[in-house]
Design an enzyme around this catalytic site. Structure first.
Site, short mmCIF file in Angstrom:
data_model
loop_
_atom_site.label_atom_id
_atom_site.label_comp_id
_atom_site.label_asym_id
_atom_site.label_seq_id
_atom_site.Cartn_x
_atom_site.Cartn_y
_atom_site.Cartn_z
N GLY A 188 52.61 57.78 34.82
CA GLY A 188 52.12 58.48 35.78
C GLY A 188 51.20 57.94 36.98
N LYS A 224 42.04 68.27 36.66
CA LYS A 224 42.13 69.85 36.74
C LYS A 224 40.89 70.69 36.49
CE LYS A 224 46.96 70.25 35.73
NZ LYS A 224 48.01 70.93 34.94
N ARG A 226 58.44 61.75 40.50
CA ARG A 226 57.22 60.76 40.65
C ARG A 226 57.39 60.28 42.15
NH1 ARG A 226 55.21 59.86 35.60
NH2 ARG A 226 56.89 59.83 34.00
N ASP A 259 43.98 66.57 32.47
CA ASP A 259 44.26 68.14 32.10
C ASP A 259 43.38 68.52 30.92
OD1 ASP A 259 45.42 70.47 31.68
OD2 ASP A 259 47.44 69.78 31.25
N PHE A 276 50.72 73.33 37.62
CA PHE A 276 51.49 72.15 37.15
C PHE A 276 52.00 71.69 38.46
CE2 PHE A 276 54.58 69.38 35.56
CZ PHE A 276 54.07 68.81 34.41
N VAL A 277 51.37 70.04 38.59
CA VAL A 277 51.74 69.28 39.83
C VAL A 277 52.57 68.33 39.57
CG1 VAL A 277 49.48 70.04 41.04
CG2 VAL A 277 49.38 68.04 39.66
N ASP A 289 55.08 63.54 37.06
CA ASP A 289 56.45 64.02 36.85
C ASP A 289 56.54 65.26 36.21
OD1 ASP A 289 55.24 63.13 34.42
OD2 ASP A 289 57.53 63.49 33.63
N GLU A 293 43.95 56.59 35.68
CA GLU A 293 44.99 57.75 35.17
C GLU A 293 45.44 58.54 36.27
OE1 GLU A 293 46.29 59.62 33.08
OE2 GLU A 293 45.32 60.28 31.18
N ASP A 294 46.52 59.32 36.21
CA ASP A 294 46.99 60.10 37.21
C ASP A 294 46.36 61.49 37.22
OD1 ASP A 294 48.35 61.03 34.70
OD2 ASP A 294 50.01 61.12 35.55
#
Ligand code: IMP
Ligand code: MG
Length: 190
Positions: A53, A141, A176, A113, A163-164, A170, A109-110
């Site tokens: 990610g 988040k 992506r 959460d 949820f993005v 992804d 990190e992407d």
């Protein structure tokens, strides 16, 4: 109807959350901040991207950092499978190629959460005697957690609990390549 149907489920991009231009500007600002923060340290600076990610964010971020000796490495983990909920179980598929001993590490990190992936990796890398470990997450988040998150040193954007997808993030491996961040909606296909 918009979107694509896969396995009897309709996937659609409900709306754009952060346009590409805004992402670009924020990533350049993060790069400038990181450049300044590490200007006084002689230890090697290694950016560790969490596959898969963080790849898009990482690619843009490193080009926004001014430091001739910067190196990169990657670690591959999975905590989700083809789902939108964290299982809390982190699996390492690929470890780092290089030693991080004595280095300043930035874990890239992407999205944070639950934060479970991050807590796990922070512990893992800290035990390898780096000079320092900081965290840089493209997204954080905003949601309740009944445990404390470690300090997140660099955050691109705080986002609502949705949820993005896009800019590296992804759903079941897809989306992506979207240049912006969007919110995904899932519904039964009629
Ligand atoms: P965490 O362990 O719950 O913090 O999340 C770990 C990983 O789940 C992130 O690195 C992402 O790859 C994925 N993830 C969490 N939330 C989202 C989302 O909204 N969209 C896409 N992937 C997500
Ligand atoms: Mg993922």
């Amino acid at each position: 109807m918009d979107g694509i149907v896969i396995g009897g489920q309709r996937e659609a991009i409900e709306r754009a959350l952060i346009p590409a231009e805004e992402i670009g500007a924020r990533v350049r600002a993060l790069g400038a901040q990181i450049s300044a923060d590490y200007a006084g340290s002689d230890a090697p600076l290694i950016l560790v991207g969490i596959l898969r990610g963080a790849v898009v964010f990482m690619a843009d971020l490193i080009r926004a950092i001014e430091r001739p000796t910067l190196t990169i490495d990657f670690i591959a983990v999975s905590s989700y499978g083809a789902s939108t909920k964290s299982s809390g179980v982190v699996r390492i598929f690929k470890d780092l190629n290089e030693s991080i001993e004595g280095a300043n590490v930035i874990l890239v990190e992407d999205i944070i959460d639950s934060g479970l992936t991050l807590i796990y990796l922070l512990d893992l890398l800290s035990r390898r005697n780096p000079a320092s470990v900081r965290i840089c997450s493209f997204l954080l988040k905003e949601r309740p957690r009944d445990y404390p998150l470690p300090p997140i040193d660099y955050v691109g954007f705080n986002i609502p609990d949705e949820f993005v997808i896009g800019y590296g993030l992804d759903y079941a491996g897809r989306y992506r390549n979207l240049p912006y961040l969007g919110v995904l909606s899932l519904s039964p296909a009629e």
